[in-house]
Design a protein around this motif. Structure first.
Motif, short mmCIF file in Angstrom:
data_model
loop_
_atom_site.label_atom_id
_atom_site.label_comp_id
_atom_site.label_asym_id
_atom_site.label_seq_id
_atom_site.Cartn_x
_atom_site.Cartn_y
_atom_site.Cartn_z
N THR A 29 51.49 -6.19 -26.39
CA THR A 29 50.55 -6.90 -25.51
C THR A 29 49.23 -7.17 -26.23
O THR A 29 48.65 -8.26 -26.11
N LEU A 30 48.75 -6.18 -26.97
CA LEU A 30 47.50 -6.36 -27.73
C LEU A 30 47.67 -7.42 -28.81
O LEU A 30 46.77 -8.25 -29.03
N ASP A 31 48.82 -7.41 -29.49
CA ASP A 31 49.10 -8.44 -30.50
C ASP A 31 49.15 -9.83 -29.87
O ASP A 31 48.62 -10.80 -30.42
N HIS A 32 49.78 -9.91 -28.70
CA HIS A 32 49.88 -11.18 -27.98
C HIS A 32 48.51 -11.67 -27.55
O HIS A 32 48.16 -12.85 -27.70
N LEU A 33 47.69 -10.75 -27.02
CA LEU A 33 46.34 -11.11 -26.59
C LEU A 33 45.49 -11.59 -27.76
O LEU A 33 44.72 -12.55 -27.64
N SER A 34 45.65 -10.94 -28.90
CA SER A 34 44.91 -11.34 -30.11
C SER A 34 45.32 -12.74 -30.56
O SER A 34 44.47 -13.56 -30.93
N ARG A 35 46.62 -13.03 -30.53
CA ARG A 35 47.09 -14.38 -30.89
C ARG A 35 46.55 -15.41 -29.92
O ARG A 35 46.11 -16.49 -30.31
N TRP A 280 49.49 -18.33 -22.18
CA TRP A 280 50.03 -17.02 -22.52
C TRP A 280 51.49 -17.13 -22.93
O TRP A 280 51.93 -16.54 -23.92
N LYS A 281 52.26 -17.90 -22.18
CA LYS A 281 53.68 -18.06 -22.49
C LYS A 281 53.86 -18.85 -23.79
O LYS A 281 54.80 -18.61 -24.54
N ALA A 282 52.95 -19.80 -24.05
CA ALA A 282 53.06 -20.63 -25.26
C ALA A 282 52.81 -19.82 -26.53
O ALA A 282 53.33 -20.17 -27.60
N THR A 283 52.02 -18.73 -26.44
CA THR A 283 51.72 -17.92 -27.61
C THR A 283 52.61 -16.69 -27.73
O THR A 283 52.40 -15.86 -28.61
N ALA A 284 53.61 -16.59 -26.85
CA ALA A 284 54.56 -15.47 -26.94
C ALA A 284 55.49 -15.69 -28.13
O ALA A 284 55.83 -16.82 -28.48
N LEU A 285 55.86 -14.60 -28.77
CA LEU A 285 56.81 -14.71 -29.88
C LEU A 285 58.18 -15.08 -29.34
O LEU A 285 58.60 -14.59 -28.30
N ALA A 286 58.87 -15.94 -30.08
CA ALA A 286 60.22 -16.34 -29.67
C ALA A 286 61.15 -15.14 -29.77
O ALA A 286 61.09 -14.36 -30.72
N PRO A 287 62.03 -14.96 -28.77
CA PRO A 287 62.97 -13.83 -28.82
C PRO A 287 63.97 -13.98 -29.96
O PRO A 287 64.33 -15.09 -30.34
N VAL A 288 64.40 -12.85 -30.51
CA VAL A 288 65.39 -12.88 -31.58
C VAL A 288 66.76 -13.18 -30.99
O VAL A 288 67.24 -12.47 -30.09
N LEU A 289 67.37 -14.24 -31.47
CA LEU A 289 68.67 -14.64 -30.95
C LEU A 289 69.77 -13.76 -31.53
O LEU A 289 69.72 -13.41 -32.72
N PRO A 290 70.78 -13.41 -30.74
CA PRO A 290 71.83 -12.52 -31.24
C PRO A 290 72.70 -13.16 -32.30
O PRO A 290 73.25 -12.47 -33.14
N THR A 291 72.87 -14.48 -32.27
CA THR A 291 73.72 -15.15 -33.25
C THR A 291 72.85 -16.00 -34.16
O THR A 291 72.14 -16.90 -33.70
#
Length: 314
Positions: A29-35, A280-291
């Motif tokens: 959350t802190l990393d996200h807020l900083s970004r 906030w959603k635009a600066t979230a890291l993309a989830p790691v895809l399983p494939t």
């Protein structure tokens, strides 16, 4: 005590005091807020949230003081807390307007990019062109309003037509007039954005229908996620513009639209919460895809170039 034991004790004390952050776990959350706050838009969205939050809190603090005064619980009906909240709101609003002094630069960048990467339909291209030109009028008027209202630029300037003339004519710069007309161009942008959203809705429904028609067995998780994200972004923009529209109309009228300034806080809060959520959603890291073979398309986002401000008539 030996020198080695003293050094060991000093090292432990160093680790205990200066190195106390070793006990704090890394925070996503802190990393996200900083970004989020490291961007101009992210910082502006946070300060917008603060600005309209205190606009809502201040009247209730004043109402509480009035009730307590009538009940004989305090000597004065004046609320120091309300005065402080109003000061914070004014300072934040003034700072946000100052930070937008470079607002024309991303507009030029947007319009240049628009001609080289046009949207899906001709209607959208026309709408975005008109939106861009409305911002080209909005920002200079707002900048001039800010400079005149703070007496950085004099309210009367010599006319350029009198350079070679003995008659001295002057151009009067009325801060109130500049503020009203700047918000009128902003209101035009907001109205055009509703037309943009209408076209976006039609394209989204077409995309959804084509996917369902092509996939007789049902949509894949990636396709479902894509549609969910696009509809979420669409409705977020609808909410933001529903918050902005009454504000722009209010500030575009000489006498305003609302007699009670609380409504400014209400609609401003709606727009600020929705804008903060979108950013906030635009600066979230993309989830790691399983494939690894499935790659997510990165879409270029053009954010709303304006964030709103209070003119002297609000």
């Amino acid at each position: 005590m030996s020198k080695s034991s003293k050094a060991l004790t000093a090292a432990k004390l160093n680790d205990l005091v200066l190195g106390c952050f070793s006990n704090v776990k890394p925070s996503e959350t802190l990393d996200h807020l900083s970004r989020f706050l490291s961007t101009w838009g992210g910082s502006d969205k946070l300060f917008m949230l603060i600005q309209y939050a205190v606009k809502l809190i201040a009247p209730f603090a004043q109402l509480r003081a009035n009730v307590q005064y009538k009940a004989g619980l305090r000597k004065s009906p004046t609320s120091r807390a309300a005065e402080s909240y109003n000061k914070i709101g004014s300072l934040v609003g003034d700072a946000r307007m100052l930070w937008r002094i470079w607002g024309l630069l991303p507009i030029f960048q947007w319009l240049i990019s628009l001609e080289r990467n046009p949207p899906a339909t001709r209607k959208l291209l026309t709408i975005e062109r008109l939106q861009g030109w409305s911002m080209l009028a909005y920002y200079p008027l707002e900048h001039l309003y800010y400079l005149v209202s703070h007496k950085i630029v004099p309210s009367s300037l010599p006319s350029p037509t009198t350079i070679f003339s003995s008659k001295k004519k002057r151009i009067n710069l009325d801060a109130n007039w500049l503020g009203i007309w700047s918000t009128r161009f902003w209101a035009l942008y907001v109205i055009l954005h509703f037309a943009h959203l209408w076209e976006d809705r039609k394209l989204l429904k077409q995309r959804q229908a084509s996917l369902r028609k092509a996939k007789g067995t049902g949509l894949t998780p990636a396709e479902k996620s894509e549609l969910v994200q696009r509809w979420d972004a669409f409705w977020s923009e609808v909410v933001i513009n529903l918050g902005y529209l009454p504000l722009t109309v209010h500030w575009s009228l000489e006498k305003g639209l609302f007699k009670n300034d609380v409504w400014v806080g209400v609609f401003g809060m709606i727009a600020s919460v929705a804008s903060f959520r979108t950013g906030w959603k635009a600066t979230a890291l993309a989830p790691v895809l399983p494939t690894p073979e499935v790659k997510e398309e990165k879409k270029e986002e053009i954010s709303t170039p304006v964030t709103g401000y209070d003119v002297s008539t609000s």
